[in-house]
Design an enzyme around this catalytic site. Structure first.
Site, PDB file in Angstrom:
ATOM      1  N   HIS A 123       0.812  -1.217   0.000  1.00  0.00           N
ATOM      2  CA  HIS A 123       0.000   0.000   0.000  1.00  0.00           C
ATOM      3  C   HIS A 123       0.849   1.272   0.000  1.00  0.00           C
ATOM      4  CE1 HIS A 123      -3.544  -2.442   1.835  1.00  0.00           C
ATOM      5  NE2 HIS A 123      -3.405  -2.629   0.538  1.00  0.00           N
ATOM      6  N   CYS A 185       2.692  21.484  -4.797  1.00  0.00           N
ATOM      7  CA  CYS A 185       3.968  21.033  -5.345  1.00  0.00           C
ATOM      8  C   CYS A 185       4.854  22.245  -5.617  1.00  0.00           C
ATOM      9  CB  CYS A 185       3.725  20.248  -6.641  1.00  0.00           C
ATOM     10  SG  CYS A 185       5.249  19.764  -7.507  1.00  0.00           S
TER      11      CYS A 185
END
Length: 280
Positions: A123, A185
């Site tokens: 995961h 970002c």
């Protein structure tokens, strides 16, 4: 055909008898990390949890702000946790050539921290962050510095972090997040997301194929601390059974794989793995 589960309550001796002389692959879940202080999602003593879905995260700015605020608090705790005896027992089994490798549903990296070498982080991992626009990956530690700059005094406002309940994915239970400022970002201004697989998101196919190959390379599958509620883990139990490999499940509480198990051992994960490492 696989042997039927014994009518009597199974013991560690039964597990040892079944697994001795076999090469193992381990499938681990949140239950192996509870002794490191990271709560389980679905253990018998775990509080109810509603993890954020992928659709909520990408589709709602308020959800993202709430997530990053809680994660910023949870990161401060989870990145200071340490492997426990269960993690270290698997390292010993790997070093002796008994353990082929580990498929873990956890994102806490405690297997790697303990010294395990052949680990598939099914995961993802909590220490990396990816931009959904430009696909750049940065460390969670770097993002923590940016979030602290954007939100001065936020952590201090929470109080004692040791008293904050934290989930296995570093999601901390705090309510006041309305004024938290998430980071975009720094390369393209896109949306940042932890490099973990959310509920409602698919595990990358290449990762799944490597995990199947790890199950195929072993003689038996050992499930440790997973309720197997989601198909991402249960499929490997089904695959092992389909290929006539014995399956041992060690977990406190029922699991979705219990009807498929050769042996289901209702026991603590750490102490059981330590005993297996001592006696196999």
């Amino acid at each position: 055909m696989l042997p039927e589960t014994p009518a009597t309550t199974p013991t560690t001796d039964d597990v040892l008898h079944l697994l001795r002389g076999k090469r193992l692959t381990a499938l681990t879940g949140a239950g192996i990390s509870t002794d490191s202080g990271i709560p389980d999602y679905r253990g018998p003593d775990s509080p109810p949890r509603n993890p954020m879905t992928y659709q909520q995260f990408v589709g709602d700015e308020a959800f993202r702000r709430h997530y990053w605020a809680r994660n910023h608090v949870g990161w401060q705790r989870v990145h200071r946790t340490h492997p426990n005896g269960g993690h270290k027992a698997l390292v010993r089994l790997e070093e002796r050539g008994i353990l082929e490798g580990i498929i873990t549903q956890n994102v806490d990296l405690l297997h790697e921290d303990a010294g395990s070498r052949n680990v598939i982080d099914l995961h993802g991992r909590y220490d990396r962050v990816i931009c959904l626009s430009c696909a750049r990956v940065v460390s969670r530690e770097h993002l923590a510095d940016r979030l602290t700059e954007l939100n001065p005094h936020f952590l201090e406002s929470i109080g004692d972090l040791e008293d904050v309940e934290t989930a296995p994915d570093a999601d901390a239970v705090i309510e006041s997040t309305a004024h938290f400022v998430p980071a975009a970002c720094e390369f393209c201004g896109g949306m940042l997301k932890p490099e973990i697989v959310y509920f409602g998101e698919n595990v990358p196919r290449e990762r799944v194929e490597r995990a199947y190959a790890m199950v195929d390379a072993a003689d038996a599958l050992l499930v440790a601390g997973s309720s197997l509620t989601v198909m991402s883990g249960l499929r490997f139990v089904k695959h092992a059974v389909k290929t006539d490999k014995p399956v041992v499940i060690v977990n406190r509480g029922a699991t979705r794989g219990d009807p498929l198990a050769t042996i289901k051992l209702e026991a603590g994960v750490s102490e059981t793995l330590e005993e297996l490492a001592d006696r196999l």
